[in-house]
Design a protein around this motif. Structure first.
Motif, PDB file in Angstrom:
ATOM      1  N   SER A 194     -31.402 -69.544  71.354  1.00 42.32           N
ATOM      2  CA  SER A 194     -31.245 -70.298  72.544  1.00 42.32           C
ATOM      3  C   SER A 194     -30.094 -70.155  73.431  1.00 42.32           C
ATOM      4  O   SER A 194     -29.919 -70.583  74.690  1.00 42.32           O
ATOM      5  CB  SER A 194     -31.384 -71.819  72.376  1.00 42.32           C
ATOM      6  N   GLN A 195     -29.044 -69.663  73.061  1.00 47.68           N
ATOM      7  CA  GLN A 195     -27.688 -69.314  74.025  1.00 47.68           C
ATOM      8  C   GLN A 195     -28.141 -68.285  75.004  1.00 47.68           C
ATOM      9  O   GLN A 195     -27.387 -68.244  76.076  1.00 47.68           O
ATOM     10  CB  GLN A 195     -26.561 -69.191  72.978  1.00 47.68           C
ATOM     11  N   HIS A 196     -29.060 -67.458  74.513  1.00 53.66           N
ATOM     12  CA  HIS A 196     -29.320 -66.503  75.726  1.00 53.66           C
ATOM     13  C   HIS A 196     -30.343 -66.642  76.659  1.00 53.66           C
ATOM     14  O   HIS A 196     -30.707 -65.801  77.268  1.00 53.66           O
ATOM     15  CB  HIS A 196     -29.594 -65.173  74.699  1.00 53.66           C
ATOM     16  N   ILE A 197     -30.811 -67.952  76.656  1.00 55.20           N
ATOM     17  CA  ILE A 197     -31.752 -68.352  77.722  1.00 55.20           C
ATOM     18  C   ILE A 197     -31.095 -69.197  78.633  1.00 55.20           C
ATOM     19  O   ILE A 197     -30.481 -70.091  78.175  1.00 55.20           O
ATOM     20  CB  ILE A 197     -32.896 -69.265  76.936  1.00 55.20           C
ATOM     21  N   ARG A 253     -34.239 -73.187  79.358  1.00 57.07           N
ATOM     22  CA  ARG A 253     -34.404 -73.758  78.009  1.00 57.07           C
ATOM     23  C   ARG A 253     -34.690 -75.144  78.234  1.00 57.07           C
ATOM     24  O   ARG A 253     -35.530 -75.636  77.386  1.00 57.07           O
ATOM     25  CB  ARG A 253     -32.767 -73.563  77.500  1.00 57.07           C
ATOM     26  N   ASN A 254     -34.720 -75.874  79.283  1.00 58.69           N
ATOM     27  CA  ASN A 254     -34.958 -77.151  79.826  1.00 58.69           C
ATOM     28  C   ASN A 254     -36.469 -77.212  79.719  1.00 58.69           C
ATOM     29  O   ASN A 254     -36.942 -78.215  79.158  1.00 58.69           O
ATOM     30  CB  ASN A 254     -34.357 -77.605  81.023  1.00 58.69           C
ATOM     31  N   ILE A 255     -37.317 -76.364  80.187  1.00 49.37           N
ATOM     32  CA  ILE A 255     -38.449 -76.159  80.220  1.00 49.37           C
ATOM     33  C   ILE A 255     -39.060 -76.503  78.937  1.00 49.37           C
ATOM     34  O   ILE A 255     -40.000 -77.012  78.588  1.00 49.37           O
ATOM     35  CB  ILE A 255     -39.097 -75.016  81.064  1.00 49.37           C
ATOM     36  N   ASN A 285     -37.811 -79.751  76.830  1.00 49.90           N
ATOM     37  CA  ASN A 285     -38.187 -81.101  77.460  1.00 49.90           C
ATOM     38  C   ASN A 285     -39.457 -81.090  78.035  1.00 49.90           C
ATOM     39  O   ASN A 285     -40.131 -82.019  78.021  1.00 49.90           O
ATOM     40  CB  ASN A 285     -37.109 -81.599  78.465  1.00 49.90           C
ATOM     41  N   GLN A 286     -39.810 -79.972  78.924  1.00 49.56           N
ATOM     42  CA  GLN A 286     -41.121 -80.230  79.635  1.00 49.56           C
ATOM     43  C   GLN A 286     -42.208 -79.892  78.783  1.00 49.56           C
ATOM     44  O   GLN A 286     -43.430 -80.683  79.048  1.00 49.56           O
ATOM     45  CB  GLN A 286     -40.987 -79.592  80.956  1.00 49.56           C
ATOM     46  N   LEU A 287     -42.439 -78.788  78.165  1.00 48.56           N
ATOM     47  CA  LEU A 287     -43.408 -78.266  77.442  1.00 48.56           C
ATOM     48  C   LEU A 287     -43.540 -79.032  76.182  1.00 48.56           C
ATOM     49  O   LEU A 287     -44.849 -78.837  75.379  1.00 48.56           O
ATOM     50  CB  LEU A 287     -43.183 -76.696  77.168  1.00 48.56           C
ATOM     51  N   PHE A 288     -42.578 -79.618  75.619  1.00 48.92           N
ATOM     52  CA  PHE A 288     -42.829 -80.213  74.471  1.00 48.92           C
ATOM     53  C   PHE A 288     -43.879 -81.474  74.501  1.00 48.92           C
ATOM     54  O   PHE A 288     -44.915 -81.715  73.545  1.00 48.92           O
ATOM     55  CB  PHE A 288     -41.309 -80.705  73.885  1.00 48.92           C
ATOM     56  N   CYS A 289     -43.700 -82.158  75.522  1.00 42.79           N
ATOM     57  CA  CYS A 289     -45.019 -83.011  75.913  1.00 42.79           C
ATOM     58  C   CYS A 289     -44.974 -84.284  74.766  1.00 42.79           C
ATOM     59  O   CYS A 289     -46.200 -84.746  74.290  1.00 42.79           O
ATOM     60  CB  CYS A 289     -46.099 -82.433  76.438  1.00 42.79           C
ATOM     61  N   LEU A 331     -39.225 -75.401  67.999  1.00 42.89           N
ATOM     62  CA  LEU A 331     -37.952 -75.572  68.742  1.00 42.89           C
ATOM     63  C   LEU A 331     -36.909 -75.664  67.603  1.00 42.89           C
ATOM     64  O   LEU A 331     -37.103 -76.046  66.569  1.00 42.89           O
ATOM     65  CB  LEU A 331     -38.060 -77.023  69.359  1.00 42.89           C
ATOM     66  N   PRO A 332     -35.535 -75.425  68.091  1.00 42.99           N
ATOM     67  CA  PRO A 332     -34.557 -75.591  67.317  1.00 42.99           C
ATOM     68  C   PRO A 332     -34.599 -77.059  66.632  1.00 42.99           C
ATOM     69  O   PRO A 332     -34.780 -77.981  67.135  1.00 42.99           O
ATOM     70  CB  PRO A 332     -33.326 -75.326  68.016  1.00 42.99           C
ATOM     71  N   GLY A 333     -34.273 -76.751  65.453  1.00 47.84           N
ATOM     72  CA  GLY A 333     -34.181 -78.242  64.626  1.00 47.84           C
ATOM     73  C   GLY A 333     -35.607 -78.723  64.148  1.00 47.84           C
ATOM     74  O   GLY A 333     -35.695 -79.609  63.483  1.00 47.84           O
ATOM     75  N   GLN A 334     -36.632 -78.160  64.445  1.00 45.01           N
ATOM     76  CA  GLN A 334     -37.954 -78.546  63.753  1.00 45.01           C
ATOM     77  C   GLN A 334     -38.088 -78.084  62.521  1.00 45.01           C
ATOM     78  O   GLN A 334     -37.594 -76.533  62.193  1.00 45.01           O
ATOM     79  CB  GLN A 334     -39.169 -77.977  64.671  1.00 45.01           C
ATOM     80  N   VAL A 335     -38.399 -78.497  61.296  1.00 43.15           N
ATOM     81  CA  VAL A 335     -38.618 -78.234  60.281  1.00 43.15           C
ATOM     82  C   VAL A 335     -39.893 -77.405  60.047  1.00 43.15           C
ATOM     83  O   VAL A 335     -40.976 -77.944  60.484  1.00 43.15           O
ATOM     84  CB  VAL A 335     -38.574 -79.477  58.972  1.00 43.15           C
TER      85      VAL A 335
END
Length: 76
Positions: A49-52, A57-59, A62-66, A27-31
């Motif tokens: 991510s602007q193209h999604i 993008r929410n999936i 937020n949802q798959l990250f779990c 994900l964006p922001g992960q090192v």
């Protein structure tokens, strides 16, 4: 996606190992840093991510990250 072999990455300061037939995303922001992929073959795709669309993008964000550091799914 790791098609053959294996790889290791450091993601958010945790070492993660991947085997063949594994799909993963960062994900964006992960090192992240590649530790070892000499024995791996596969694909790397980077998408702004602007193209999604926001709903999709929410999936991913937020949802798959779990509450895990990285999500991976074995494709078998």
């Amino acid at each position: 996606m790791i098609e053959n072999g294996s790889a290791s990455l450091m993601i958010d300061f945790n070492e993660v190992h991947f085997c063949e037939n594994t799909f993963y995303y960062i994900l964006p922001g992960q090192v992240h840093h590649r530790i070892n992929n000499a024995l791996a073959a596969g694909w790397y795709v980077a998408i702004d991510s602007q193209h999604i669309p926001a709903d999709f993008r929410n999936i991913f964000e937020n949802q798959l990250f779990c509450n895990s550091l990285i999500s991976s799914t074995i494709l078998n």
